[in-house]
Design an enzyme around this catalytic site. Structure first.
Site, mmCIF file in Angstrom:
data_model
loop_
_atom_site.group_PDB
_atom_site.id
_atom_site.type_symbol
_atom_site.label_atom_id
_atom_site.label_comp_id
_atom_site.label_asym_id
_atom_site.label_seq_id
_atom_site.Cartn_x
_atom_site.Cartn_y
_atom_site.Cartn_z
ATOM 1 N N GLU A 152 24.093 11.433 -19.397
ATOM 2 C CA GLU A 152 22.963 11.287 -19.158
ATOM 3 C C GLU A 152 22.657 10.494 -20.923
ATOM 4 O O GLU A 152 23.289 10.564 -21.938
ATOM 5 C CB GLU A 152 22.563 12.186 -19.976
ATOM 6 C CG GLU A 152 20.909 12.843 -20.152
ATOM 7 C CD GLU A 152 20.236 13.977 -20.161
ATOM 8 O OE1 GLU A 152 21.851 14.828 -20.106
ATOM 9 O OE2 GLU A 152 19.740 14.826 -20.469
ATOM 10 N N ARG A 200 38.031 18.578 -21.182
ATOM 11 C CA ARG A 200 37.662 17.463 -21.856
ATOM 12 C C ARG A 200 38.485 17.099 -23.193
ATOM 13 O O ARG A 200 39.140 18.063 -23.564
ATOM 14 C CB ARG A 200 35.918 17.675 -22.315
ATOM 15 C CG ARG A 200 36.118 19.581 -23.542
ATOM 16 C CD ARG A 200 34.769 19.848 -23.406
ATOM 17 N NE ARG A 200 33.714 19.264 -24.141
ATOM 18 C CZ ARG A 200 32.476 18.762 -23.322
ATOM 19 N NH1 ARG A 200 32.336 18.519 -21.967
ATOM 20 N NH2 ARG A 200 31.651 17.633 -23.507
ATOM 21 N N LYS A 242 26.594 15.815 -28.695
ATOM 22 C CA LYS A 242 25.072 14.882 -28.876
ATOM 23 C C LYS A 242 24.455 15.201 -29.746
ATOM 24 O O LYS A 242 23.685 14.591 -30.303
ATOM 25 C CB LYS A 242 24.706 14.081 -27.364
ATOM 26 C CG LYS A 242 25.782 13.888 -26.739
ATOM 27 C CD LYS A 242 25.386 12.418 -25.384
ATOM 28 C CE LYS A 242 25.720 13.391 -24.548
ATOM 29 N NZ LYS A 242 25.223 12.731 -22.950
HETATM 30 P P1 ATP Z 1 25.357 16.756 -22.546
HETATM 31 O O1 ATP Z 1 25.036 16.560 -21.549
HETATM 32 O O2 ATP Z 1 25.559 18.046 -23.584
HETATM 33 O O3 ATP Z 1 24.157 16.104 -22.879
HETATM 34 P P2 ATP Z 1 27.609 15.128 -22.520
HETATM 35 O O4 ATP Z 1 28.810 15.112 -23.326
HETATM 36 O O5 ATP Z 1 28.484 16.048 -20.834
HETATM 37 O O6 ATP Z 1 26.515 15.759 -23.023
HETATM 38 P P3 ATP Z 1 26.840 13.174 -20.357
HETATM 39 O O7 ATP Z 1 26.398 12.154 -21.000
HETATM 40 O O8 ATP Z 1 26.514 13.652 -20.050
HETATM 41 O O9 ATP Z 1 27.030 14.743 -21.427
HETATM 42 O O10 ATP Z 1 28.872 13.770 -20.150
HETATM 43 C C1 ATP Z 1 29.068 11.822 -19.037
HETATM 44 C C2 ATP Z 1 29.972 12.187 -18.714
HETATM 45 O O11 ATP Z 1 31.597 12.818 -19.766
HETATM 46 C C3 ATP Z 1 30.470 13.450 -17.895
HETATM 47 O O12 ATP Z 1 31.328 13.594 -16.597
HETATM 48 C C4 ATP Z 1 31.612 14.647 -19.249
HETATM 49 O O13 ATP Z 1 32.595 15.186 -18.282
HETATM 50 C C5 ATP Z 1 31.713 13.194 -20.096
HETATM 51 N N1 ATP Z 1 32.641 14.008 -20.859
HETATM 52 C C6 ATP Z 1 31.388 14.324 -22.461
HETATM 53 N N2 ATP Z 1 32.390 14.959 -23.243
HETATM 54 C C7 ATP Z 1 33.138 14.440 -22.435
HETATM 55 C C8 ATP Z 1 34.722 14.574 -23.868
HETATM 56 N N3 ATP Z 1 34.899 15.430 -24.735
HETATM 57 N N4 ATP Z 1 35.987 14.659 -23.136
HETATM 58 C C9 ATP Z 1 36.411 14.062 -21.921
HETATM 59 N N5 ATP Z 1 34.922 14.084 -21.496
HETATM 60 C C10 ATP Z 1 33.202 14.186 -21.371
#
Ligand code: ATP
Ligand code: MG
Length: 568
Positions: free
Chosen positions: A44, A271, A281
């Site tokens: 995102e 994760r 974030k």
């Molecule tokens: P949010 O949804 O709270 O804004 P997010 O960290 O999930 O934050 P995204 O941009 O949705 O951010 O993440 C993109 C991809 O990265 C998703 O598939 C998510 O599962 C993966 N991802 C995010 N944080 C982690 C992490 N700490 N370890 C592994 N993969 C991650």
């Protein structure tokens, strides 16, 4: 144990497949989806990527690379209030820097807004979705608990005609934000909370960075993700464990589109959580906005651009991700593993140089006043092709202040009165005395050198216990060094629910000081270059650096100093 292994070259050890690779290998063997492999990385664009995302990127792009498939980059841009093109651009840059390429497969969830809207209309007509006039608080209250069923909304039995009219008017902008949502009509008693009439659309009246004011309704993640995967032909939708309970809903909406010949499949892995690090974030954005760090690319941040500026290499990040692996259970990984990985990588690639960070002057009283000798220094003993460079030696040099002690304890092998040390790549010197100021601070140290012990000559073989780094006082240049330490003081900041995360910041995470550096370093330093400051640690040249004001960032010390402290 998996039978298949990753085919490396012959010298490389064969590594068993991880569980995701095994699933993909099996699917390909069975010829599912016509034998295609297509993954996606779906960030995102509401912030910069961090080391956790790197783990996901290595999986999504890495597995496609490994099995000859493709990986899409899809921006999951369904919430215009938090998203920005600045983030889109930074995300692309970071993925490229990590060494991955999406080719011509760059997509946006917003590309599918028309198709998703059409699907919503269809579900409304089929009686599978309804407009709810309740507030999100009321809806949340009716959700029930995992063990008690939820309460049906009073608007649940609206006719398709009424729902269609209301939904179209929601999108036309007739209603206020928060006044109505579109919900899937599934089962308010389901044991999976996500099935209790999940919200499909909400009203947002804020211009979208790509579609402007075209839409007043925006799909929720659950109503966008699986369908976007389907529209793109994604075969394996790999994500993190928190999406496990969403999977039935993912499949529910995909069922509305897919036939026998092809359907995307969601697979989850753990994760990345790191000690002394926050990965949210929202909190990272807060650190940036409140000026608690210098920006998203502050070298203390766990962001990819922060790590890059700190001196991390893509290889070190990939090696780290490889080392921790992918599993089905949550864990907290030790940040020292990441630090170990960059140390190991820089040990192979960084030239050794001399820089004195906390200097004290040494006068070599028996060395001629105007004499200068050029000493030859090996650039990197780990790399036979790295060559050598020259370093001037003269009567007055600087060494580190803590490399001298007037009254040393036993086993202090650095410089002290009447003791000998070797100056790296130069001579053996013996301390004859020192001068102190009125407060007892050492101002100057006096030594004599042994002319028979020049580096490379037979006399240099003589045994002395300590070897010090140094720079010539007359020839050295000044540079700014930024000494970074961990951003948080506590091991698991996200577990500290009692205290605001900003109270957990390490007040000593940045110290700025001036160092004296050898001329070779001053001349060769360009932004991004990486060096080992001998006996101190790895440093890289900051983008702020100019010829007149060289700036170095400390990447990491030579040893894990935290491990030592813990052991004390
Ligand atoms: P949010 O949804 O709270 O804004 P997010 O960290 O999930 O934050 P995204 O941009 O949705 O951010 O993440 C993109 C991809 O990265 C998703 O598939 C998510 O599962 C993966 N991802 C995010 N944080 C982690 C992490 N700490 N370890 C592994 N993969 C991650
Ligand atoms: Mg997310």
């Amino acid at each position: 144990m998996a039978e298949e292994t990753i085919k490396g070259n012959e010298t490389e050890e064969k590594k068993p497949l991880n569980f995701v690779q095994q699933i993909v290998a099996d699917d390909l063997k069975e010829g599912k989806n016509g034998g295609r492999l297509n993954t996606r990385f779906p960030p995102e664009p509401n912030g910069y990527l961090h080391i956790g995302h790197a783990k996901a990127i290595c999986m999504d792009f890495g597995i496609a690379e490994m099995f000859g498939g493709t990986c899409n980059l899809r921006f999951d841009d369904t919430n215009p209030t938090k998203e920005d093109v600045e983030y889109v651009e930074s995300i692309k840059e970071d993925i490229k820097w990590l060494g991955y390429d999406w080719g011509d497969r760059l997509y946006y969830a917003s590309d599918y807004f028309p198709k998703l809207y059409d699907l919503a209309i269809r579900l409304i007509k089929e009686g599978k979705a309804y407009v709810d006039d309740q507030t999100s608080e009321q809806i949340a209250q009716q959700k029930g608990t995992p063990t008690t069923p939820g309460t049906e909304s009073p608007y649940r039995s609206r006719t398709p005609e009424e729902n269609l009219d209301l939904f179209q008017r929601m999108n036309a902008g007739e209603f206020d934000e928060g006044s109505r949502v579109l919900r899937a009509k599934i089962d308010m008693a389901s044991s999976n909370m996500h099935f209790r009439d999940p919200i499909m659309y909400r009203i947002i009246k804020y211009p979208h960075h790509r579609t402007g004011n075209t839409w007043n309704v925006y799909p929720m993640y659950d109503f966008a993700h699986g369908q976007s995967d389907y529209f793109e032909g994604v075969t394996h939708s790999i994500c993190t464990l928190e999406f496990v309970p969403h999977r039935p809903l993912y499949d529910y909406f995909v069922d509305e589109l897919a036939d026998e010949s092809y359907r995307p499949r969601q697979i989850e892995f753990n994760r990345l959580n790191l000690t002394y690090t926050l990965m949210s974030k929202r909190k990272l954005l807060q650190l940036v906005k409140e000026g608690l760090v210098a920006g998203w690319d502050d070298p203390r941040m766990p962001t990819i651009c922060g790590l890059r500026r700190r001196g991390y290499t893509p290889e070190s990040i990939k090696n780290f991700v490889d080392a921790i692996g992918y599993t089905k259970y949550e864990a907290l990984n030790d940040i020292s593993l990441l630090e170990h990985s960059i140390r190991e990588d820089l040990n192979k690639r960084a030239n050794r140089v001399s820089a004195v960070i906390n200097p004290v002057k040494v006068v070599i009283t028996n060395y001629p006043e105007d004499k200068v000798e050029m000493m030859t220094v090996e650039n990197n003993p780990e790399d036979p092709n790295a060559g050598t460079h020259e370093m001037p030696f003269s009567r007055e040099i600087y060494i580190e202040r803590d490399d001298f002690m007037e009254n040393p304890p036993k086993k202090y092998f650095r410089l002290s009165p009447d003791k000998e040390v070797r100056l790296k790549a130069a001579y053996i010197i013996k301390c004859t005395g020192c001068k102190k100021d009125a407060d007892g601070n050492i101002e100057e140290i006096y030594c004599e050198y042994d002319p028979d012990t020049k580096s490379g000559m037979p006399g240099s073989m003589r045994k002395v216990k300590g070897t010090l780094h140094w720079v010539s006082a007359k020839h050295c240049k000044k540079a700014t060094v930024r000494l970074y330490d961990r951003l948080f003081m506590v091991e698991n900041p996200s577990a500290e629910t009692e205290r605001d995360f900003r109270e957990l910041l390490n007040p000593d995470s940045l110290k700025v000081t001036t160092a004296f550096i050898e001329p070779y370093l001053a001349e060769s330093a360009v932004a991004g270059n990486k060096y080992q400051f001998q006996r101190i640690g790895y440093f890289c040249v900051d983008p702020d650096s100019t010829a007149d004001n060289l700036v170095f960032n400390k990447t990491i010390g030579l040893k894990d100093s935290w491990a030592k402290e813990k052991a004390k």
